[in-house]
Design a protein around this motif. Structure first.
Motif, short mmCIF file in Angstrom:
data_model
loop_
_atom_site.label_atom_id
_atom_site.label_comp_id
_atom_site.label_asym_id
_atom_site.label_seq_id
_atom_site.Cartn_x
_atom_site.Cartn_y
_atom_site.Cartn_z
N HIS A 7 0.83 -1.21 0.00
CA HIS A 7 0.00 0.00 0.00
C HIS A 7 0.87 1.26 0.00
O HIS A 7 0.61 2.21 -0.75
N HIS A 52 -5.14 2.08 5.03
CA HIS A 52 -5.32 0.85 4.24
C HIS A 52 -6.37 -0.05 4.88
O HIS A 52 -6.33 -0.32 6.09
N CYS A 94 -9.28 -1.92 -0.43
CA CYS A 94 -8.55 -0.66 -0.63
C CYS A 94 -8.60 -0.26 -2.10
O CYS A 94 -8.23 -1.06 -2.99
N CYS A 110 -4.89 0.04 -3.72
CA CYS A 110 -4.29 -1.25 -4.04
C CYS A 110 -5.08 -1.97 -5.14
O CYS A 110 -4.51 -2.69 -5.96
#
Length: 1043
Positions: free
Chosen positions: A103, A207, A211, A214
């Motif tokens: 992340h 995060h 997410c 991501c």
């Protein structure tokens, strides 16, 4: 024979004698490596089941068998493999850390401001969010005179985003080139192709499992992620819950350790800082907290202040920033070592004046914190004084506060190192090395202005004058913009140095000195007055339509708001007030209340017409309303202590202009319309208190206004009285001219502003239905509504002028012997005046004038003038009468002219009653031909009311309007200095420069400049600044740079 083991037992539950060697090996393998069957998908698990059913037994399904003597192959009994929680927890933590790292890696590819990836830019240009700006941006900001020197300040100013509290795990740490270009376009006028990078605020969050950042980063990946086994989901949840419970227990155990104790351990300053228990006095808890460090809770040692206004010991905050991160230990606000600044001087003086006890057992003395180091040096053998000796720590006393000898001793090692470096690298030039180090330190702290001055000195160009000094020179020499710019260019071309500052630098210096710069507050808020503080010059005609209906006003008026002007005047006197408090042995931290006595003045100016200019037709007269701060006192205990008193209350340098208008002072309607808002502000300030920060401390001010700087004509105008030719001769009492001539001495002050208002209501309504004469006798000459409150007093300047005009008339009548022939013709009286003018011009060098003024009055009222006039009078008896009359007048004059008659002329003050009675006796006997049944206004006031006013106010001369009268010539000079095309802007410039002319801050520069001129100080324009002052050859400079 096969022996089956219970399914609940593990592989190691059987005795060592009956375990197969392969079983132990599989146990070791389980401990060293992950069991891959846990990570397989359900499909693979089903395939394995099918394979095992076809004759390929797995480890779980194969029975455990013992060795048989017949040599049969051993078989494994079915065992239930139970995974260990330790490895499952480790696997989960590793996966979580891996996701967090991915992340943050994805965040590093995005822009903090617009959220776009850096791949969009072909050159992959990026800039850090935190830290100083780059060189190109720095040059642009300095050119535009912007104060922002770091990226966080610039981003907050352009995009309204606060990045100081960013966290690396949530926010990106860099921004793209497009956002950088957009910021450049904001501050430069050059064309730029950058577009606005964002329409709304980009929100960043921590995060989570779904997410977005991501997910977007994985869109290009085609490989599917591994799914956890459905069989072990329940066991995994059980293991995760147990792991979370363990972590909670650890956090509870760590929470037992206080954060304060942790900070104290990090600071570790108990042996070098003084405890608050050593304070000699029992101060309140909040005061002790304010002078103690918020980390170590000791008395502040070398205090520094963060950007969030928290105060710490320097060594404590530096250690905490190094260990705990770049955050304030008190409020967690982002803080860096470069943000630390020294507190205000008033706080340091309070801290150094604290009395502490000596910790040595054999010593019971109490010394101030400033002198503690010197006192501790007498206890070298005592072990209790280790607190302040600073073994290995930062010195307790600041380097700049030490003597030169102590500075040399402390910097001895550094001097040797610098000298060694200079001998090795720079040929022994120690001075250049030290100046370069200082220059780099200034550049690192973004103090570029001081760095430029130092660099100019190093290059031999000189640092030039400060903008405030150049502003003082321009204002006091009455230079226009073009004249100053021409001087600036000429000096720069001749000397090759920028000695004078450009005009834009002077305009920046003006803002600090003009009203509307400082912040303040009124408690309670002023009634019908705006609470905004950034109010500069405003139009004096604002609000006129609501106050005067259908009145054509052809005038131009400019003014400051009264409260904003008072605040600017007080801040201009800040140094004088603090010095006065120290002279009276008062503490700097006293916040008041301060009582400020203000003298108000208003006067008309004639003959101000100019050839140039355009705009509306305006009268050829002007009116100026101004004020002077006379004295400031502070309540200390049961008495009021005077901390400031104006030394020259009648100087034009202390009479600050408040309102300037092109109008006639006899125009009652225009004067009322323009000054009424100003008077309303003054009335609102009487019942409120000003809260103003001065010297770093919030202080309280109360104001007392005294309207004494008015001549008789204006007093009659603003108080609604009849003109000076009225039967009611005096503005202080109700006496008529006949009553005043019959009783020259014995009168008392009876008029007041409140009484005049009541009489105006009687005049307006006529409740008793009287005739005009009866009504006029009842109201004692009040014929208009009073709109400005004045203090019943005498204007000393106009009193002198009026009395001198009367003496000038007496001289003419004595030359013509009117006491013998009272019925002289008009032509004869003109011949007497011509003879007097000719003789005074010959003997006293007094040129004839059309109207009496102050300079002519001062020269006329002397004994030498009487002697010269006596040469034209044949009678010796009249000589003696004139000499005695002038002698009595000169004895009485200092009483109303001096600022403090009790100190300056006590003898004349004591004899004033006797002298005034003798003067009145002479007027009624020797000069009866002129004063039978009549008396002039100023003769009546000087004979009847001076002692009462002196007893009430202590002075008459200090409250005169002479300072405002002296400003008349300044009006004409400033008007020529600021001759714009429009008179509207011209009046604004005149008011602004007149205010700057009265600034005490600029007067200090001019006084220093004048003292240098009188002492013969010159500067060689061909050499450098150091050569012109002979700094290189002076022994003092050689000693200071000696190593």
């Amino acid at each position: 024979m096969a022996v089956s083991l219970p399914p609940t037992l593990g592989l190691s539950s059987a005795p060592d004698e009956i375990q197969h060697p392969h079983i132990k090996f599989s146990e070791w393998k389980f401990k060293l490596f992950r069991v891959r069957s846990f990570e397989k998908t359900p499909e693979n698990a089903q395939v394995e089941k099918q394979d095992s059913s076809e004759g390929k037994p797995s480890l779980e399904q194969s029975p455990a068998v013992l060795d048989t003597p017949g040599g049969q192959k051993p078989a494994l009994t079915q065992l239930a493999l139970k995974p260990h929680p330790k490895f499952l927890k480790k696997s989960h933590d590793d996966r979580k850390a891996r996701d967090k790292a991915m992340h943050q890696a994805n965040l590093r590819q995005l822009c903090r401001i617009c959220g776009n990836p850096f791949k969009a830019d072909g050159h992959n240009r990026r800039y850090p969010v935190h830290g100083p700006v780059d060189g190109k941006t720095q040059v642009l900001l300095r050119k535009k005179e912007k104060r922002a020197t770091s990226w966080p300040d610039l981003i907050a100013k352009v995009f309204r985003i606060d990045v100081k509290a960013d966290v690396d795990s949530i926010h990106p740490t860099e921004f793209c080139h497009n956002c950088w270009s957009f910021m450049h376009r904001k501050f430069s006028s050059a064309p730029c192709e950058a577009y606005s990078p964002r329409n709304a605020t980009m929100e960043w969050s921590s995060h989570t499992t779904p997410c977005d950042i991501c997910h977007i980063a994985r869109q290009g990946l085609k490989r599917k992620g591994h799914q956890p086994s459905a069989q072990l989901s329940k066991k995994l949840r059980t293991v995760i819950d147990r792991a979370q419970e363990v972590r909670r227990r650890k956090r509870r155990a760590q929470a037992g350790i206080s954060s304060k104790e942790l900070k104290k351990k990090i600071a570790n300053c108990s042996k070098i800082h003084l405890s608050t228990q050593l304070l000699a006095l029992d101060f309140p808890a909040h005061f002790v907290k304010s002078v103690s460090c918020q980390i170590c809770e000791h008395i502040l040692a070398d205090p520094v202040e963060t950007s969030c206004k928290h105060v710490f010991c320097r060594i404590c905050i530096l250690r905490c920033l190094k260990v705990m991160g770049s955050y304030c230990p008190s409020c967690r606000y982002p803080c860096f070592p470069t943000d630390l600044e020294s507190p205000v001087k008033s706080f340091l003086s309070i801290l150094n004046s604290l009395m502490v006890k000596c910790p040595a057992k054999e010593c019971n003395e109490e010394v101030s914190l400033e002198k503690y180091n010197h006192h501790v040096s007498s206890h070298k053998d005592s072990k209790e004084t280790f607190v302040h000796i600073n073994k290995g720590g930062r010195p307790r006393q600041h380097l700049l506060s030490l003597t030169r000898r102590a500075q040399k001793h402390r910097l001895r090692e550094l001097k040797l190192q610098v000298k060694a470096f200079a001998d090795k690298e720079e040929g022994g030039d120690v001075k250049s090395v030290c100046l370069t180090l200082f220059l780099l330190a200034l550049r690192a702290r973004n103090e570029h202005r001081q760095a430029d001055e130092l660099e100019a000195i190093m290059q031999g160009r000189g640092s030039g004058l400060q903008p405030a000094v150049c502003l003082a020179i321009r204002v006091n020499t009455f230079l226009s913009c073009s004249q100053y710019h021409k001087m600036y260019r000429t000096v720069k071309a001749i000397t090759g140095r920028q000695i004078f500052q450009p005009l834009h630098a002077l305009r920046s210096a003006e803002k600090v000195l003009l009203p509307g710069y400082h912040c303040f507050e009124w408690q309670p808020p002023l009634k019908n007055v705006s609470s905004s503080t950034d109010v500069g010059i405003i139009d004096g005609l604002s609000g006129l339509s609501s106050s005067v209906d259908d009145y054509p006003v052809d005038t131009i008026a400019k003014r400051f708001r009264y409260d904003s002007a008072l605040v600017s005047a007080l801040m201009d006197m800040e140094e004088d007030i603090l010095v006065g408090m120290r002279d009276q042995d008062l503490e700097d931290y006293l916040n008041g209340p301060f009582t400020v006595v203000v003298k108000e003045s208003c006067d008309g100016m004639g003959d101000v017409g100019e050839k140039h200019g355009s705009g509306p037709a305006v009268p050829e007269k002007a009116v100026r309303f101004s004020f002077t701060i006379m004295k400031i006192t502070i309540a200390h205990g049961s008495q009021n202590v005077k901390v400031f008193e104006e030394a020259k209350p009648n100087s034009e340098l202390c009479c600050k202009p408040l309102c300037l208008m092109l109008a006639d002072e006899s125009d009652h309607e225009t004067l009322t319309a323009i000054l009424s808002p100003l008077i309303a502000e003054r009335e609102a300030m009487k019942s409120s208190k000003l809260m103003l920060e001065m010297g770093g401390i919030l202080r309280t001010f109360k104001f007392i206004f005294r309207g004494t700087g008015y001549d008789e004509k204006l007093v009659r105008e603003v108080e609604g009285l009849e003109a000076s030719g009225s039967v009611y001769i005096c503005t202080l009492c109700d006496a008529t001219r006949l009553e005043a001539s019959q009783n020259l001495v014995f009168h008392s002050i009876t008029r007041s502003h409140v009484e005049n208002l009541e009489r105006y209501e009687v005049w307006r309504s006529n409740p008793y239905h009287e005739t005009v004469e009866e009504l006029r006798d009842r109201v004692k000459g009040v014929s208009a509504k009073p709109f400005i409150e004045t203090v019943p007093s005498i204007d000393a300047l106009h009193c002198d002028i009026g009395n001198a005009a009367e003496f000038y008339k007496i001289f003419q009548l004595e030359i013509g012997e009117v006491y013998k022939n009272p019925s002289a013709s008009k032509e004869e009286r003109k011949r007497w005046q011509a003879a007097l003018d000719k003789h005074l011009r010959k003997k006293m060098n007094l040129k004839p004038i059309m109207r009496m003024n102050g300079n002519f009055a001062r020269k006329l009222m002397t004994k030498e003038t009487v002697e010269a006039v006596c040469e034209l009078i044949p009678s010796e008896e009249r000589h003696e009468a004139l000499r005695e009359l002038m002698d009595l007048y000169l004895k009485m004059k200092p009483v109303w002219r001096s600022s403090c008659p009790a100190k300056e002329c006590p003898e004349s003050l004591c004899q004033y009653s006797f002298n005034s009675q003798r003067f009145a006796e002479l007027l009624s006997t020797k000069f009866k031909y002129r004063y039978e049944g009549k008396i002039t206004n100023y003769f009546h006031k000087t004979l009847a009311h001076v002692p009462e006013i002196i007893e009430r106010d202590g002075s008459i001369g200090a409250w005169a309007s002479e300072g405002n009268e002296s400003g008349n010539k300044l009006f004409r000079r400033f008007r020529k200095m600021n001759a714009r095309q429009s008179k509207y802007y011209e009046m604004e410039d005149v008011l602004k420069h007149h205010w700057l002319y009265t600034s005490k801050y600029l007067q200090k520069f001019m006084n220093a400049h004048n003292s240098l001129k009188t002492s013969g100080f010159t500067i060689n324009s061909q050499g450098s600044l150091g050569d012109s002052l002979d700094l290189e050859d002076s022994p003092e400079s050689q000693n200071s740079m000696e190593f």
